[in-house]
Design an enzyme around this catalytic site. Sequence first.
Site, PDB file in Angstrom:
ATOM      1  CB  CYS A 124      -0.916   0.004   1.219  1.00  0.00           C
ATOM      2  SG  CYS A 124      -2.055   1.418   1.260  1.00  0.00           S
ATOM      3  CB  CYS A 180      -0.706   4.151   3.666  1.00  0.00           C
ATOM      4  SG  CYS A 180      -0.737   2.438   4.269  1.00  0.00           S
ATOM      5  CG  HIS A 238      -2.816  -2.533   4.380  1.00  0.00           C
ATOM      6  ND1 HIS A 238      -4.009  -2.204   3.796  1.00  0.00           N
ATOM      7  CD2 HIS A 238      -2.146  -1.362   4.535  1.00  0.00           C
ATOM      8  CE1 HIS A 238      -4.069  -0.907   3.580  1.00  0.00           C
ATOM      9  NE2 HIS A 238      -2.949  -0.366   4.035  1.00  0.00           N
ATOM     10  CB  CYS A 262      -4.220   3.283   5.553  1.00  0.00           C
ATOM     11  SG  CYS A 262      -4.227   2.717   3.832  1.00  0.00           S
ATOM     12  CG  HIS A 276     -11.528 -14.303  -2.442  1.00  0.00           C
ATOM     13  ND1 HIS A 276     -12.532 -15.175  -2.090  1.00  0.00           N
ATOM     14  CD2 HIS A 276     -10.751 -14.145  -1.330  1.00  0.00           C
ATOM     15  CE1 HIS A 276     -12.372 -15.539  -0.819  1.00  0.00           C
ATOM     16  NE2 HIS A 276     -11.300 -14.924  -0.340  1.00  0.00           N
TER      17      HIS A 276
END
Length: 724
Positions: free
Chosen positions: A309, A311, A317, A394, A446
């Site tokens: 990420c 951030c 996370h 975040c 997924h």
Amino acid sequence: YLFMCVLLSDSSPSSSSTPVSGCSSPNDSLPNENGVLPAAASLSHEVTAESELGSLKLGRVPVVSGASPVLLPLGVEEQSGPLMQPVLILEPSGLVHTPLLAVPGLGPVPLQFSASGPHKPLSRTRSEPLPQSPRALHPHLLQQQQHSAQLLERLKQQTHLGKLMSKSSEKPRLRQIPSEDMDSEEVGPSAGDAHQGRVRAESQRELENQEEQLNLQHTLILNQSRLWETQKQLQHLRRQTAHMETLAVPMMLGAAHRPLSRTQSSPASTSLTLPDKALPLTTAPEPPQSQPRFTTGLVYDSQMLKHQCTCGDNSSHPEHAGRIQSIWSRLQERGLRGQCESIRGRKATLEELQSVHTERHVLLYGTNPLNRLKLDNRKLAGILSQRMFVMLPCGGVGVDNDTIWNEMHTSTASRMAAGSVTELAFRVAKGELKNGFAVVRPPGHHADPSNPMGFCFFNSVAIAAKQLQQKLSASKILIVDWDVHHGNGTQEIFYNDPSVLYVSLHRYDNGNFFPGSGGPAEVGSGAGEGFNVNVAWTGGLEPPMGDAEYLAAFRTVVMPIAQEFSPDVVLVSSGFDAAEGHPAPLGGYKVTAKCFGFLTRQLMALAGGRVVLALEGGHDLTAICDASEACVSALLGLEIWNDIMSGKLCHNLVQSVNCEISVSGQYWSSLKPLMGTVGQSFLGAQRKDCEETDTVNAMASLSVGVLTNKSLVDEPMEHDEDSL
């Protein structure tokens, strides 16, 4: 490097070059008896030089500015000519110029000439004595002369090179070479027309000879470089020869040659004849290159660590780079990586991704600003305009509230995960590896054909299965998914495909646990009906599922259906978030690492052991490291699970498994006899199976015994009849 040429004066009838042993450094120069070298007289005169440099003719060669002649005495046989002969030193601009030196006292030293005619002087850089016979050098020198002639011919044809060089570099200034037979009056400075005429003539000659001089310099430099490379090869060959002689290994350089007597540390000489082309050394046969071991394969690549990420804070996370980094380090610490064969990961191609996902999905999430430059801008412009991102709490960017997006690195990491799983599956399916474990991220089960979700962008296991079908013609593939979350993407991709059996064990809670899919009634459609099996756990965490429940599900549902299906390859979406150590929102179950190892060992009884595990979920570092270690140990054949086969089953298990058996039993006949054994532990069911087996064997032996006794009773009567 300095390149020396002996130049004869106008009165000399002929000239020949002599091999001269040059020095490797300025400290190797030879002083005279007193240690002082007197300077030669400075005379102004133009020398007409006609000398052969290999196959290169020099005629009226102007001297480069700063070049200093070195005067050497003639041999005894030519004392009638001039006492000293100037030696022209050609050196590139920018080098330190040597002062004009005269070397007296060398008259008695005779100059040796080759019997084969004039040739180019050798550019030797060592100070050892010359070889005893120059005949050994003759073939090599002729070859070098031919190379020099060819180089000169090419340089003459490319005259434009000299013009460009003359424009971009400083023009060498030429001056006259002083000679001892000139009048002193001509040397002194004078003013008048004669002097001005000489200056104009000299300038004209400079302009005329400029291009020729540049070509000459380039030719000399190229020849010097070629000779230097040749000498380096000779020295390397001699070192190899000496080393092989030390080891007493026979070696052949040609049909016949003089045995070498020099040691490895002795100076190199040029007496070895170089063959026309390199000949292979007849040494001991080299061992064959190591082939991959037929063992468990591992795949991992550090590029998958860059999916982070923006951030910069991983604490918010759960899916972060430390997951695979910790697993890879654990396998190294336990010595398991050394027992396995590590293979190189690779990125999945866009075509491989499109075997499962739509073109729009692949272009959106499989490209970054750099590789988009190679694609169709018109198509990309329309697709990229449809991309939607969300701002995460975040401060980073994501495709949804859970799945982060890094514009530079996410696409590469996702493609690397999919390509690495595919590569490992190919190696195992082709029999190059026994089985395998892929330490990859981000996960994939997924991801459906057109949407990323749940930390997943590309369905790695599904892509590997599709590639096995398309490129290796795998007819039946089993995908087992024991991640605590249902693999909704994998189910959707193969929902109509009867060649892929998808079996998932996951927390369902009547659709209240992410992603909400995977109910028992979802069995497939069309030709794929019955080939989608969901062991959907219900009842929440009261109590949580553990080893006993997973072992019972494998015994009563997974393994009977898998054995009846008889797959060619087994792929496992190996998520470890059902392992103990995960909080309730991420799983909350209590499956031990040893249980995952035992489940792996059960699957190894299928498809000839061709089993490939690919990391999916799992976010507690200790739990996923323990589980990965157990699975790799199982793949290697290590026994670690003797204490997990007994355990009390929870009532939620019986309800969930019986529900699945009642549904899937319509398609798989092997499930019906197991309906009443769901409540038994794995060890209890195993004991009962053994007792039943013993009972059947005993009854069979009794039947055989009765038949044997009957035959024994009947045999005497037959004999009696014969006697009668």
